[in-house]
Structures are given as C-alpha cells and as structure tokens.
Design a protein around this motif. Sequence first.
Motif, short mmCIF file in Angstrom:
data_model
loop_
_atom_site.label_atom_id
_atom_site.label_comp_id
_atom_site.label_asym_id
_atom_site.label_seq_id
_atom_site.Cartn_x
_atom_site.Cartn_y
_atom_site.Cartn_z
N GLY A 802 -6.29 14.04 15.52
CA GLY A 802 -7.41 13.13 15.35
C GLY A 802 -7.64 12.63 13.93
N GLU A 803 -6.87 13.10 12.92
CA GLU A 803 -7.07 12.63 11.54
C GLU A 803 -6.68 11.15 11.44
OE1 GLU A 803 -6.74 16.54 8.71
OE2 GLU A 803 -4.86 15.49 9.20
N THR A 804 -7.59 10.37 10.84
CA THR A 804 -7.46 8.90 10.86
C THR A 804 -7.56 8.33 9.44
OG1 THR A 804 -8.53 8.87 13.02
CG2 THR A 804 -8.40 6.77 11.84
N VAL A 805 -6.72 7.30 9.20
CA VAL A 805 -6.70 6.60 7.90
C VAL A 805 -6.93 5.12 8.15
CG1 VAL A 805 -5.35 6.01 5.87
CG2 VAL A 805 -5.10 8.28 6.90
N LEU A 806 -7.89 4.54 7.39
CA LEU A 806 -8.15 3.10 7.46
C LEU A 806 -7.33 2.41 6.38
CD1 LEU A 806 -9.67 0.57 8.43
CD2 LEU A 806 -11.51 1.17 6.84
N VAL A 807 -6.50 1.41 6.78
CA VAL A 807 -5.65 0.65 5.85
C VAL A 807 -6.20 -0.76 5.76
CG1 VAL A 807 -3.33 -0.13 5.32
CG2 VAL A 807 -3.66 2.06 6.51
N VAL A 808 -6.60 -1.20 4.55
CA VAL A 808 -7.15 -2.54 4.34
C VAL A 808 -6.28 -3.26 3.32
CG1 VAL A 808 -9.16 -3.92 3.75
CG2 VAL A 808 -9.46 -1.65 4.75
N ASP A 809 -5.61 -4.34 3.73
CA ASP A 809 -4.75 -5.12 2.82
C ASP A 809 -4.55 -6.50 3.43
OD1 ASP A 809 -2.47 -6.17 1.25
OD2 ASP A 809 -2.42 -4.12 0.45
N ASP A 810 -4.60 -7.54 2.63
CA ASP A 810 -4.44 -8.89 3.16
C ASP A 810 -2.98 -9.25 3.37
OD1 ASP A 810 -4.12 -8.80 0.38
OD2 ASP A 810 -4.46 -10.97 0.19
N GLU A 811 -2.05 -8.41 2.93
CA GLU A 811 -0.62 -8.67 3.11
C GLU A 811 -0.14 -7.90 4.35
OE1 GLU A 811 2.92 -9.90 3.24
OE2 GLU A 811 1.63 -10.70 1.64
N PRO A 812 0.27 -8.60 5.42
CA PRO A 812 0.68 -7.92 6.66
C PRO A 812 1.85 -6.96 6.45
CG PRO A 812 0.33 -10.25 7.06
CD PRO A 812 0.26 -10.05 5.58
N THR A 813 2.78 -7.32 5.58
CA THR A 813 3.95 -6.47 5.35
C THR A 813 3.52 -5.13 4.79
OG1 THR A 813 5.29 -8.43 4.91
CG2 THR A 813 6.18 -6.32 4.20
N LEU A 850 -9.48 9.05 5.27
CA LEU A 850 -8.99 8.46 4.02
C LEU A 850 -9.02 6.94 4.13
CD1 LEU A 850 -7.54 8.70 1.22
CD2 LEU A 850 -5.37 8.67 2.48
N LEU A 851 -9.46 6.28 3.05
CA LEU A 851 -9.40 4.82 2.96
C LEU A 851 -8.27 4.45 2.01
CD1 LEU A 851 -10.44 1.88 3.26
CD2 LEU A 851 -12.07 2.38 1.41
N VAL A 852 -7.30 3.66 2.50
CA VAL A 852 -6.23 3.11 1.67
C VAL A 852 -6.47 1.61 1.60
CG1 VAL A 852 -3.76 2.79 1.35
CG2 VAL A 852 -4.62 4.91 2.37
N THR A 853 -6.77 1.06 0.41
CA THR A 853 -7.15 -0.35 0.30
C THR A 853 -6.59 -0.99 -0.95
OG1 THR A 853 -9.01 -1.91 0.16
CG2 THR A 853 -9.32 0.26 -0.85
N ASP A 854 -6.28 -2.28 -0.80
CA ASP A 854 -5.92 -3.08 -1.97
C ASP A 854 -7.20 -3.37 -2.76
OD1 ASP A 854 -4.65 -4.60 -3.82
OD2 ASP A 854 -3.98 -6.16 -2.44
N VAL A 855 -7.05 -3.68 -4.07
CA VAL A 855 -8.22 -4.03 -4.88
C VAL A 855 -8.62 -5.48 -4.66
CG1 VAL A 855 -9.12 -4.25 -7.21
CG2 VAL A 855 -7.72 -2.29 -6.60
N GLY A 856 -7.65 -6.38 -4.78
CA GLY A 856 -7.95 -7.80 -4.61
C GLY A 856 -7.87 -8.20 -3.16
N LEU A 857 -9.04 -8.39 -2.50
CA LEU A 857 -9.10 -8.73 -1.08
C LEU A 857 -9.80 -10.06 -0.89
CD1 LEU A 857 -10.15 -5.29 0.45
CD2 LEU A 857 -7.87 -6.32 0.51
N PRO A 858 -9.45 -10.83 0.14
CA PRO A 858 -10.19 -12.07 0.44
C PRO A 858 -11.50 -11.75 1.16
CG PRO A 858 -8.45 -11.74 2.05
CD PRO A 858 -8.30 -10.62 1.03
N GLY A 859 -12.26 -12.79 1.46
CA GLY A 859 -13.48 -12.62 2.23
C GLY A 859 -14.71 -12.37 1.41
N GLY A 860 -14.63 -12.51 0.06
CA GLY A 860 -15.80 -12.37 -0.80
C GLY A 860 -16.14 -10.95 -1.17
N MET A 861 -15.30 -9.97 -0.82
CA MET A 861 -15.58 -8.56 -1.17
C MET A 861 -14.25 -7.91 -1.55
SD MET A 861 -17.18 -5.49 1.17
CE MET A 861 -18.82 -6.24 1.19
#
Length: 923
Positions: A802-813, A850-861
């Motif tokens: 059940g351990e889950t990681v959220l991946v946020v990045d505007d680049e699909p690759t 765990l949150l894995v995210t890019d710094v520069g994201l679209p959408g105003g945030m």
Amino acid sequence: MFVVWGPELGFLYNDPYLEILGAKHPAALGGGFRTIWSEVWPNVEVLVKTAMTGEAVYREDFPLVLKRHGRDEPCWFTFSYSPVRDERGFVEGMLCIVSETTGKVLADRRNAFLVGLEDRLRSLTAPGDVTAAAAEFLGRHLGAARAGYGDIDALQEVVSVDQDWTHDETVASLAGEARALDGFGPAVIAELKAGRTLIVEDCYADPRVSEAYAATWDSIGCRALVVAPLIKEGRLRAILYVHNPAPRRWTPGDEAMVRGTAERTWAAAERGRAEAALRESEARLRSLNADLERQVIERAQARGRTWQLSPDLMGALNSRGYFETSNPAWQTVLGWSEAEMASMSIFELLHPDDVDRTRQGFQLTQLGQPAIRFENRYRCKDGTYRWISWVGIPEDGMVYCTGRDVTEEKRQAEELAERTAERDHLWQSSPDLLGVLDFDGVFRRVNPAWGTILGFEAHELVGTRVDQLIHPDDIELTEAALVRATGGRLPAVENRYRHKDGSYRWISWVAAPRSGLIYAIGRHVTAEKAQAEALRQAEDTLRQSQKMEAVGQLTGGLAHDFNNLLAGISGSLQMMQTRMAQGRLGELDRYITAALGASRRAAALTHRLLAFTRRQTLEPKPTDVNRLVAGMEELVRRTVGPAIDVEIVGAAGLWATLVDPNQLENALLNLCINARDAMPDGGRLTVETANRWLDERAARTRDLAPGQYVSLCVSDTGTGMTPEVVGRAFDPFFTTKPIGMGTGLGLSMIYGFVRQSGGQARIYSEPGQGTMVCLYLPRHHGKAEAEDEAAGQAAVPRAEQGETVLVVDDEPTVRMLVADVLAELGYTAIEAADGPAGLEVLQSDTRIDLLVTDVGLPGGMNGRQMADAARMHRPGLKVLFITGYAENAVLSHGHLDPGMHVLTKPFAIEMLASRIKELIYVE
C-alpha cells in the motif's frame, strides 16, 4: 571622436574631430595613430595600451603639447578610451570620445591667478611694494625672464622703473634707470599711446621694430615682450612689461593676464599713494592750522619769517574782499605778484561756481563768526584753476587767512572715487555669481548675476543662510567647506543651488576668507555637467553593447556544445533502433554507452552553467575539509600523473565549514587539473588548508565581510598567468587552453559555487612563477558530519503493502520513467501533470508516503508552492524535488526545509531509485 583598429592602430575620425586634428587632415585618414600623433604618443602610450588590453580609461583636463600655428602649444583635453572587441571577444581597437578643455583650464588658471594677485596686493600700501609684488607674481606665473612696472613722466618722454623682477642673475635688472620713451621706436610708442597692448613674439621679425631698435632690445634681454599701457585722463601714465630673451609665442590668455595685472597694479598703487598723501596732507593741515591759529591769536613776531617762507598762501583781507597783504607763496602757487593781488578782489579770482558759497562764508566773518574753513578754486595767472583749502580768522575788521593747495589731493580723491565706481561696475556687470558671506554662511551682499542665473533679487538673498538654497544632498559638503574657511583659503567646491522656479543649477565656486568674511566667485557649470553626464551615458551604452556582445558569444558557444552532445545522443538512439530492427542486439551496448556518455557531458555542462550563474541548488553540510582532501588524495595523484609531485598540507585543528561537499570535491579536482595543465614538464602541486581570521583590512582586499574563514589553496610551479589573464579567469568560456582541451567553465563554476556558499575565490599568479588559487569559506561553529560507514552496506527492503508515491511533472517522459522505477520497487505511483492537479490529490485522504515533483510546473503553481501548501494538510510529508533549473528563490535561496531533498536533472535511474529508498526508509 575617433576609432583606432588593428595592430597598426589604423585611425578613423568624425568631422568634429577636424578642429583638433588641424593640418593633419586629410592625410591622417586611415593612417597609423602612433605616426599621426607622434608628438603626443609618449604621453598617451600607456593609456592606449591599457584600453587595448580591455580596460576603459578616462582622463579629465589631460595636458598635451600640440604643434599649432607652426609652434608647440600646450593644450588640455577630457577624453575616454574604450576597448572595442571583435566577434570573438578579442580587443581589436578602441573608441575615443574627446573634447578640448584648453579654454576652460586657461580661464580657471587666469581667474585663480587674478584672485591670488588681488589677495597679494590687498595687504600692501607702499606703491613700490605693490609694483614689485605684482611684477614678481606675474613673471613667475608666465615663466618670463623679467617683469616690471614703469612710471612715465608728465611730458611722456621718460619711463622710470623703481623695482622689477628677474628670473635669475643671467638677466639684468632695469630698476633705478630712467630711459627715453622714444627708445621704443615711433611705431611702438603709437601703439602704447593708443592704449593697445604691445605683443612682440620676436623683435627681429616684427615689422613695427626696426633693426636698430631690435638690436637694442636684444641687448637687454627682451627679444620677445608684452607691454600693457595704462592710459589715464587721456595720457600714457605707466606701463607693465614682461620680457623674454628668446622668441616666444604669447597666447591671448597671456595678454589678458598682463592687462588684468596692469589694471590691478595701477589701482593698488594709486590707492596706496592716495591714502599716503591723504594722511600726510591731513597731518600737515592740522599742524599748519594749529600754528597759524596760534600765530594769529598771539600775533607772534615770528610771523615775518613764516610769512616769507611758508609754502601756503597767507594774507590779510579787508571788508571789501581785497588782500591788503599777501605772501610770496601767491606767486609760487598761482602766479600772482603782491601788487597784482592788492589790485584784485578775491571774488575776481574765484571759479564762477564757487563765488556764492565763498561770499556767504566771508559774510559770516563780518557777523562775528570766530573762524571759518572752506575750500574753493582760485584762478592761476595762466588761466587754470587750483583748489585751495582755507582757514580764516576775523579780527579788528580784517580777516587773516592761510590757504593750502589741495589740487592734487582732490584729483586723487576723484580717481579713488572713479576706481570705486569701476569696481562697482564690475560687480554689477559680472556674468559670474559674486557674493560676500560671513562664516555662518549668511549672505551679506550679492551681485545682479544671481537674478540672471538663479532668479533671485539681491534683497531676497541678503540675510539668507546658504543652506536654504543648497540641494539637500550637497549641504554636508558645503557646511564642511564653511568650517574650513576659518583656517584659511577655501577649497574649490561644486554644488547645486536652487533656482527661484524650484529647479537646481550647478555652480563651481572659488572663495577666500578675509577679515571675518568670505568673498566668493561662482561660475554656472550646469551645461558642462550635462555634457559630462551625456558622455558618461554614452560610455555606459558602449559598455552595455559590449556586455550584449559577450552574451551573444556565450549563447553561441553553449549552442555549439549542446548541438554536438545532442548529435551523439540522437545518433546513438537511431543506430540502436536500426540494430534492433536488424536483430543485431549484440551491438546495442556500444551505442548505449555513447548516448549515456553524451548525456553525462551535457549534464556536467548545465551544472557548470548553473554554478557560474550561482543558481544551482546546494546541499550544504558541516564539512571537515581536511578529511575531504585526504579522501581525494589518491584520485588527485592518479589524475595529475607521476611527473608531478603532490603535497598535501592539512592545518591542525581546522575549523568546520558549511558547504556542499560534492561541489567542493569537484572544485578541488578542477583546480588540480588546471595546475597539471600548467606544468606540462612536471613540477610540484600543493594542496593546503588553513584557518583564516580576516580583519577589516584583509577582508576588504578579498571582498569579504570580516570574520573567520577556512581556506583551501591549490598552488603549482607552472607557467603562471599575466594580470590580464587573471582578470578574466573567472569569465565563462574564457580559457587559454587549446581547442578541445577545455570549455572555459571550470573556474567560473568554482567561482559561482564559492560565492553562493558565502565565500570568495582569489587567484595569485605571476608569469613563470606559478599560480595559487585560494577558496575562502565561512567557518561553521559546530562539528563536521561523520562519514556514513554503513551507507550502501545493507540492502533496502522493497515497498510495503500500500505504500504510495505521488509523481508531479509536466514532462510525460519523466513521469513515465519515475513511475517505472517506483513499480520496480513495489510502490504504487499516482501521476499529475501540474501543480493544481497534484495539490488536489495531496489535499484528499489518499495515502501518500512521498511526493516526487519538478520545481518548475505549469498551471500557476510551482513545485515548492505545491509542497508548502500540501504540508499544511500533511505536516510530515517527505518531498523529493527533481529539477533541471533550480531557482534559489523557489528553494529558499538554495536551502531546503527538513524532509525536503533535491535531485538535479538529468539523473541516473539508479540514483533516483536509491534516493527514493533513502527518503522513505532512512528518514
């Protein structure tokens, strides 16, 4: 302005420069600067070479000697030399923007000279002292051989020199001699009597001077001369002269200086004569009047002798106004004999304008007035009039009188009044601001120029403090000058004065204190200031264009390097695709290795660019630099090779420093590689650490704040650097290595990393003596972190159920790669393409480990804003930022909050997996 270009300094210029170039145009066009200006080259060679090495030069009122009018002439110029670079960034020429300031310099010197002369003469009263001091002051200033002042007799036949000044004993003095005026020659005498200043540059070449007169002049050492005549009452009264034994070209400024000195000398000498004569005459009048009154009252028997010998007029006047007796002085002073005096009434001898006033005084004696005193004009036998000052005492129907001739005193008083009027006229008509202030800065008197320049009338300024007119930014400067006024001469000051309309004007002041007051002369220089500001802006524009040129070079170099790396990556991928289609899988490793190598080099290039711009994200840790250097010693020795002797000198008790150890290792390795390349034939490389306590002076020389620092220095015994190379060593893409041997980003990366860490980098080098590069890092008051000996020893377990990681990045690759890695480790991956979508998941009840995210994201945030907002709902959320352009403003200037970490793109897949495990299980 003009431009010089290339090794030969080819010379090009615009039309306004022709006025300076003179007869050299048009032959100078395209010629060599050294040849065209050979006469001034020794003076400007160093300045030209400085500009040609890349450093701009600015000089104000720079003195040069140019050949003009066939002779060498001193000139002054204000100019700038700015380097001009070619498309490669090399200095190939320079641009000069120049204006001639000779007139201003000479005018300032002339004004200063005249102010100094006035100060010198004001303290003197004896005419001989005045003329001697003026001659010396002028002669020394003009560098002449002789200067003097000569009086001319009433018949204009003889000139007499009381005192003169000579430069040394090689030139004879003319003092004490009376020379015939016609010794100058008829043409010269005509010039002087007409009131024109005589200027002779060479008596043998001047058509006004005959050969005989020229020889006479030459024999007394005045082959070149300037003579200023002084015409008073239509008559040549005196001359002021300056002599030179060799031919000399006199400038208009020299002529103006001699004439100005002549007028001031005459005024000062006449003032002294008038004051002395007035004192003498008053003393004599008091003495004679006292004697006469006593003699008349006492009827002294000694009257007979006094009567005969006295230079004053004496007589006894009857009630009808006739002199019954008169002494011989009447004939001496007025030309009338005793008999002629007895036959005439005094009213027949008086000037018509004085008759009524004298008759009223005479009537007072008849009415019992005990004594009368008055002045009137008496007619001489030749028809002229002379002023007589009378004392009359009535007794027994007679009026006994004594009169003194005061004509000369009257004339002197009139001349004094005339000179006062002249000074008042100068005060009224001067275009410069004239003012008298007290030491408190209160105006006592101002001239009308204040109204012309600043709009204020005199009555609006008198009684006003100077700080009420000064620009607020200039008040401190002005008050400091007023304080210094009590100790002597005021310094030259430029400040801004408020116009009546509220705007400000720049005024340049020369002032001198005297007798508790300050006498000031102010010149309006707003236009000159504006011109200087325009010149500064032009230079700023030029520098900006040069910066843009450097940016273009940087962009071109970067594009070139990335195109090469992309060609390697894309070509390898295409070949892999072809070989896979052909079924030739055994050759894939070759292309995979090539693509990975190109991507690593691309990553290294971007890291170096971010380091130079000081925008990479650091992970500072308390670091023991000695331990870090010891750990790299073997790598350094293998890198530099056996021909170089490596010595490690670690300071005992070395302080800790807060720094990114990986970046510091890279910096140390880069410095050692540079040292190796500087010693192709071998040598010694020394790595040394030390504790440094920098006081204010030492810190200022290193552009640091005072305090405690840890230094890491790498020195070599190699070829060394010139000052020009040291000055550019930290520039991006600047390198002295051959093509292919270096990108020129190594030192710039080190400089950016050290500056971002709060420290400084400095290079100390001399050609042929080796180089030392020192990194200064702030001391950390705490212990360095111990090495993690267990790191990597134990295998990290796979994900729990059940351990889950959220991946946020505007680049699909990137999302795909991260999700695949998480699947390999057994995690559930949730993907989001922008900040708002990611925050929606984080604010839900879904389990997120765990949150894995890019710094520069679209959408105003951006990623940091999303993480901060998520921690409001999930305080312990662990975050891994992945970024290719880590802006410090987003990441709190490179420092992360607890539980937050960063991984810079591009990254190895193994590194990503390792960091995810560490964050979930270790922390």
